[in-house]
Enzyme design. Structure first.
Site, PDB file in Angstrom:
ATOM      1  N   SER A 110       0.686  -1.104  -0.209  1.00  0.00           N
ATOM      2  CA  SER A 110      -0.127  -0.013  -0.048  1.00  0.00           C
ATOM      3  C   SER A 110       0.936   1.337   0.028  1.00  0.00           C
ATOM      4  O   SER A 110       2.097   1.194   0.369  1.00  0.00           O
ATOM      5  CB  SER A 110      -0.718   0.105   1.219  1.00  0.00           C
ATOM      6  OG  SER A 110      -1.305   1.134   1.638  1.00  0.00           O
ATOM      7  N   SER A 111       0.205   2.415  -0.679  1.00  0.00           N
ATOM      8  CA  SER A 111       1.172   3.745  -0.323  1.00  0.00           C
ATOM      9  C   SER A 111       1.388   3.950   0.812  1.00  0.00           C
ATOM     10  O   SER A 111       2.378   4.884   0.931  1.00  0.00           O
ATOM     11  CB  SER A 111       0.289   4.864  -1.388  1.00  0.00           C
ATOM     12  OG  SER A 111      -0.965   4.943  -0.695  1.00  0.00           O
ATOM     13  N   CYS A 112       0.789   3.546   1.792  1.00  0.00           N
ATOM     14  CA  CYS A 112       0.989   4.091   3.195  1.00  0.00           C
ATOM     15  C   CYS A 112       2.519   3.255   3.723  1.00  0.00           C
ATOM     16  O   CYS A 112       2.943   3.715   4.900  1.00  0.00           O
ATOM     17  CB  CYS A 112      -0.044   3.809   4.258  1.00  0.00           C
ATOM     18  SG  CYS A 112      -0.103   2.217   4.679  1.00  0.00           S
ATOM     19  N   TYR A 139      -0.235  -1.075  10.037  1.00  0.00           N
ATOM     20  CA  TYR A 139      -0.504  -1.788   8.813  1.00  0.00           C
ATOM     21  C   TYR A 139       0.673  -1.411   7.963  1.00  0.00           C
ATOM     22  O   TYR A 139       1.039  -2.475   7.400  1.00  0.00           O
ATOM     23  CB  TYR A 139      -1.699  -0.879   8.031  1.00  0.00           C
ATOM     24  CG  TYR A 139      -2.226  -1.495   6.650  1.00  0.00           C
ATOM     25  CD1 TYR A 139      -2.862  -2.626   6.786  1.00  0.00           C
ATOM     26  CD2 TYR A 139      -2.028  -0.793   5.689  1.00  0.00           C
ATOM     27  CE1 TYR A 139      -3.222  -3.320   5.431  1.00  0.00           C
ATOM     28  CE2 TYR A 139      -2.329  -1.330   4.441  1.00  0.00           C
ATOM     29  CZ  TYR A 139      -2.938  -2.455   4.322  1.00  0.00           C
ATOM     30  OH  TYR A 139      -3.278  -2.852   2.968  1.00  0.00           O
ATOM     31  N   HIS A 182     -12.736   2.943   3.939  1.00  0.00           N
ATOM     32  CA  HIS A 182     -12.051   4.067   3.530  1.00  0.00           C
ATOM     33  C   HIS A 182     -12.786   5.273   2.875  1.00  0.00           C
ATOM     34  O   HIS A 182     -14.124   5.230   2.766  1.00  0.00           O
ATOM     35  CB  HIS A 182     -11.162   3.569   2.145  1.00  0.00           C
ATOM     36  CG  HIS A 182     -10.083   2.639   2.504  1.00  0.00           C
ATOM     37  ND1 HIS A 182     -10.124   1.464   2.445  1.00  0.00           N
ATOM     38  CD2 HIS A 182      -8.757   2.979   3.047  1.00  0.00           C
ATOM     39  CE1 HIS A 182      -8.971   0.905   2.836  1.00  0.00           C
ATOM     40  NE2 HIS A 182      -8.220   1.838   3.323  1.00  0.00           N
TER      41      HIS A 182
HETATM   42  O1  GFB Z   1      -9.694   6.635   3.099  1.00  0.00           O
HETATM   43  P1  GFB Z   1      -9.108   7.116   4.316  1.00  0.00           P
HETATM   44  O2  GFB Z   1      -9.712   6.330   5.415  1.00  0.00           O
HETATM   45  O3  GFB Z   1      -7.668   6.668   4.330  1.00  0.00           O
HETATM   46  O4  GFB Z   1      -9.088   8.507   4.501  1.00  0.00           O
HETATM   47  P2  GFB Z   1      -6.001   7.141   4.390  1.00  0.00           P
HETATM   48  C1  GFB Z   1      -8.496   9.422   3.432  1.00  0.00           C
HETATM   49  C2  GFB Z   1      -9.002  10.957   4.045  1.00  0.00           C
HETATM   50  O5  GFB Z   1     -10.201  11.231   3.637  1.00  0.00           O
HETATM   51  C3  GFB Z   1      -8.345  11.216   5.279  1.00  0.00           C
HETATM   52  C4  GFB Z   1     -10.670  11.789   4.981  1.00  0.00           C
HETATM   53  O6  GFB Z   1      -8.019  12.522   5.378  1.00  0.00           O
HETATM   54  C5  GFB Z   1      -9.688  11.266   6.049  1.00  0.00           C
HETATM   55  O7  GFB Z   1      -9.921  12.474   7.090  1.00  0.00           O
HETATM   56  N1  GFB Z   1     -12.187  11.694   4.965  1.00  0.00           N
HETATM   57  C6  GFB Z   1     -13.283  12.530   5.072  1.00  0.00           C
HETATM   58  C7  GFB Z   1     -12.756  10.266   5.491  1.00  0.00           C
HETATM   59  N2  GFB Z   1     -14.254  12.031   5.388  1.00  0.00           N
HETATM   60  C8  GFB Z   1     -14.070  10.568   5.694  1.00  0.00           C
HETATM   61  C9  GFB Z   1     -14.985   9.587   6.061  1.00  0.00           C
HETATM   62  O8  GFB Z   1     -16.044   9.560   6.088  1.00  0.00           O
HETATM   63  N3  GFB Z   1     -14.468   8.214   6.195  1.00  0.00           N
HETATM   64  C10 GFB Z   1     -13.071   8.167   5.884  1.00  0.00           C
HETATM   65  N4  GFB Z   1     -12.555   6.883   6.024  1.00  0.00           N
HETATM   66  N5  GFB Z   1     -12.101   9.245   5.685  1.00  0.00           N
HETATM   67  C11 GFB Z   1      -5.439   4.659   4.618  1.00  0.00           C
HETATM   68  C12 GFB Z   1      -4.630   3.878   5.679  1.00  0.00           C
HETATM   69  O9  GFB Z   1      -5.225   5.891   5.116  1.00  0.00           O
HETATM   70  O10 GFB Z   1      -5.379   4.409   3.254  1.00  0.00           O
HETATM   71  C13 GFB Z   1      -4.504   2.540   5.240  1.00  0.00           C
HETATM   72  O11 GFB Z   1      -4.804   3.932   6.942  1.00  0.00           O
HETATM   73  C14 GFB Z   1      -4.382   2.222   3.921  1.00  0.00           C
HETATM   74  O12 GFB Z   1      -3.386   1.985   5.977  1.00  0.00           O
HETATM   75  C15 GFB Z   1      -5.231   3.089   3.131  1.00  0.00           C
HETATM   76  O13 GFB Z   1      -3.108   2.560   3.434  1.00  0.00           O
HETATM   77  C16 GFB Z   1      -4.962   2.993   1.740  1.00  0.00           C
HETATM   78  O14 GFB Z   1      -5.535   7.387   3.073  1.00  0.00           O
HETATM   79  O15 GFB Z   1      -5.888   8.357   5.303  1.00  0.00           O
END
Ligand code: GFB
Length: 313
Positions: A110-112, A139, A182
């Site tokens: 993953s990109s993380c 992760y 996500h």
């Molecule tokens: O997709 P996401 O949960 O993962 O969140 P990450 C991406 C961005 O969307 C963050 C915002 O800045 C969140 O604060 N966001 C806004 C929201 N509203 C929402 C919402 O209702 N739900 C969610 N989930 N986000 C993950 C990693 O990071 O990416 C994993 O935790 C993995 O390890 C994955 O690598 C691909 O991009 O922040």
């Protein structure tokens, strides 16, 4: 030298997940024998069972798409699940595959895995050059261990085990639970719920300023099959769309797709995570692969899938 998939027995570990299912769909277009095992038949966290299954089924190729995955809040809330489950699944499958004489294995990261403040767009060489984003370090550490394990097997035993690092993926088969999902599936669900309640606004987490790169899972599956055939190297390789956008813009696009015409409301008590993680796709592009699904089209199709899937989504 291209790897010939023709007639190969290909085990897709995690075929019920969004990525594994897309890889299984994509492999239908190849002349392969697809092997799968649901969680009821095989728990990949069980080393003995995984070794026995791989020995008995003797795949030629393994695509390791099984993982504990989730959005920013799930990663932060369940550190044991994200670190332990992922470490155990990947060590069991990679070691079991080696024992079973698997010719080619593709591990998915993953990109993380990249540092929180990596240079943008992020080249593969940025790995382990800085501190990780705290919300997903569990992760990320598991995924870094997995790609290093492939590298170690390659170096010590000369096997063709490779690693791909996809950007944030979305599409049919995703998890649409608003707390653990996500951002794309979470906002599709929240926007649809708001519409059903007759509301016009959409509440999103954080400030809306972080930027994210998104790739449709069918594009990702196509890239993975391309890599199985054409990539054989020690270094992991990025798989992305080459474009990112602020979360607020993504949210407005989702409102348009779902049919909400109100305002965005920001919940600053929720985490933003990494400010930006646009990956460099230069190496994959130089090999001749490019994505085909535009974000707006992909979101419309995913929303249709969500509506059709009803309670299954
Ligand atoms: O997709 P996401 O949960 O993962 O969140 P990450 C991406 C961005 O969307 C963050 C915002 O800045 C969140 O604060 N966001 C806004 C929201 N509203 C929402 C919402 O209702 N739900 C969610 N989930 N986000 C993950 C990693 O990071 O990416 C994993 O935790 C993995 O390890 C994955 O690598 C691909 O991009 O922040």
């Amino acid at each position: 030298m291209a790897f010939n998939l023709r007639g190969k027995r290909v085990f897709v570990a995690g075929h019920r997940g969004m990525v594994g299912a897309a890889v299984a769909r994509r492999l239908v277009a190849e002349d392969v024998e697809l092997l799968v095992a649901g969680r009821d038949a095989l728990d990949l966290r069980d080393q003995a069972a995984t070794r026995a299954w791989l020995a008995a089924n003797a795949p030629d190729v393994v695509v390791l798409a099984a993982a504990k995955v989730g959005g920013i809040l799930a990663n932060d809330t369940y550190p044991v699940d994200f670190l332990y489950d992922n470490l155990v699944i990947e060590t069991n499958v990679i070691e079991g595959a080696f024992r079973a004489g698997v010719e080619k294995l593709l591990f998915l990261g993953s990109s993380c895995i990249y540092p929180k403040f990596a240079p943008q767009p992020i080249p593969e060489s940025a790995l382990l050059t800085g501190a990780l984003e705290p919300t997903n370090e569990w992760y990320a550490i598991a995924k870094i261990a997995g790609l290093k394990l492939c590298e170690a097997y390659r170096r010590q035993h000369g096997v063709d085990y490779i690693s791909a690092m996809p950007t944030n993926l979305y599409g049919p088969g995703d998890n649409f639970d608003p707390e653990t999902a996500h951002v794309i599936p979470a906002l599709i669900r929240k926007a649809n719920d708001a519409k059903m309640r007759g509301e016009a606004d959409l509440a999103i987490w954080g400030t809306g300023t972080p930027r994210r790169e998104f790739l449709h899972v069918d594009d990702c599956a196509d890239a993975l099959v391309f890599l199985l055939k054409n990539y054989s190297d020690t270094e992991h390789i990025n798989v992305g769309s080459g474009e990112d956008l602020p979360i607020a813009d993504l949210a407005r696009l989702i409102m348009e797709v779902v049919g909400l015409d109100g305002a965005l409301r920001f919940d600053a008590s929720r985490p933003d995570g990494t400010p930006r993680k646009l990956m460099s796709g230069d190496r994959l592009a130089a090999m001749g692969w490019a994505p085909t699904i535009d974000l707006a089209d992909g979101l419309r199709e995913t929303y249709r899938w969500f509506l059709d899937a009803g309670d299954h989504a």
